[in-house]
Design a protein around this motif. Structure first.
Motif, PDB file in Angstrom:
ATOM      1  N   SER A 122       0.856  -1.187   0.000  1.00  0.00           N
ATOM      2  CA  SER A 122       0.000   0.000   0.000  1.00  0.00           C
ATOM      3  C   SER A 122       0.894   1.240   0.000  1.00  0.00           C
ATOM      4  N   GLU A 123       0.303   2.369  -0.291  1.00  0.00           N
ATOM      5  CA  GLU A 123       1.094   3.606  -0.329  1.00  0.00           C
ATOM      6  C   GLU A 123       1.685   3.903   1.045  1.00  0.00           C
ATOM      7  N   TYR A 163       4.577   1.560   1.668  1.00  0.00           N
ATOM      8  CA  TYR A 163       5.722   1.933   0.822  1.00  0.00           C
ATOM      9  C   TYR A 163       6.454   3.132   1.418  1.00  0.00           C
ATOM     10  N   GLN A 164       5.715   4.165   1.808  1.00  0.00           N
ATOM     11  CA  GLN A 164       6.333   5.361   2.368  1.00  0.00           C
ATOM     12  C   GLN A 164       7.054   5.065   3.678  1.00  0.00           C
ATOM     13  N   LYS A 193       7.152  -1.010  -5.939  1.00  0.00           N
ATOM     14  CA  LYS A 193       5.719  -0.733  -5.922  1.00  0.00           C
ATOM     15  C   LYS A 193       4.929  -1.886  -6.522  1.00  0.00           C
TER      16      LYS A 193
END
Length: 270
Positions: free
Chosen positions: A96-97, A100-101, A112
């Motif tokens: 998920s974003e 990832y961050q 990604k």
């Protein structure tokens, strides 16, 4: 797709004679040697190079995630992935974003997406032929191979094997440091262009930390395509521990509450 016709030996001789400037009479046109049409020319190397470069980049990414050592020993992730379809593997290893961050760093980057699923959907037979029996668990009856077989049967082999670039620029050198967007230039109800294949190839080479010819790039980072599985396992263990701690705290609080109530009742009786 483009279907090509290879010239026969007689046609080739006739064409060679014309290339030398001989007339039709000298070439023996009366013997039935017909001129070759432009549509009969074989595809150029440039038309074939980028699609094959992208496909072998896809294979490289799949082999990386299958063969990665598990727990720093001789085991690998084949048992994990052989039981899943390509789409399920892609979903499992696409963070998920927020994840990832939080977890992608220069030292330990996250991808990604683990591989180009859209390209795999265009060439399932190519992938199946190269990975079948790569490992004893990757046999024709495993979930991974069964899904590739179904995808291949749903497509025409001719459509898959004669894909050529028909539009767009087919030039461009490898640049594994560039990272095109996952959504950049993808097929949306149209044939793939040179840019589509190039973007897919560059992204695959960046994931593998390799050049288009397979050599590791200088200062290549460690390849950990299954790192997201370890992250999710740790997150699940942490959540379970917190849940257990909360339940234990609740039991302790309830016991203390019962003890207070009992003491109060005893005081009232006195």
């Amino acid at each position: 797709t483009v279907r090509v016709r290879c010239p026969s030996a007689d046609e080739a001789d006739c064409n060679n004679n014309k290339a030398r400037g001989n007339s039709a009479e000298e070439n023996g046109a009366a013997d039935g040697c017909a001129p070759l049409r432009a549509a009969a020319l074989l595809p150029s190397q440039s038309q074939l190079h980028l699609p094959l470069r992208a496909k072998f980049g896809l294979l490289s990414n799949l082999l990386d995630l299958m063969s990665e050592p598990y727990n720093k020993n001789s085991n690998n992730y084949v048992p994990v992935h052989a039981r899943r379809s390509p789409a399920n593997i892609h979903a499992l290893l696409s963070p998920s974003e927020d994840t990832y961050q939080k977890f992608s760093t220069d030292e330990e980057p996250l991808n990604k997406e683990p591989f180009d699923l859209e390209l795999l959907e265009q060439c399932p037979g190519f992938v199946r032929r190269h990975l079948l029996n790569y490992h004893p668990l990757l046999h024709g009856g495993c979930a991974f191979m069964k899904r590739l077989t179904a995808m291949t049967d749903a497509r025409s082999d001719a459509d898959e094997d004669t894909v050529l670039i028909r539009e767009g620029d087919d030039s461009g050198a490898a640049n594994v440091d560039s990272q095109p967007s996952v959504d950049e230039g993808r097929k949306r109800g149209r044939p793939w262009t040179a840019d589509d294949y190039r973007n897919s190839a560059l992204e695959a080479e960046r994931r593998a930390q390799r050049t288009s010819w397979g050599d590791l790039i200088p200062n290549a980072k460690a390849i950990k395509p299954n790192r997201l599985i370890d992250i999710e396992i740790r997150n699940a263990a942490r959540a379970a521990a917190l849940s257990y701690k909360s339940a234990d705290e609740k039991r302790t609080a309830d016991a203390a509450k019962r003890k207070r109530k009992k003491r109060k009742k005893e005081e009232e009786n006195e």
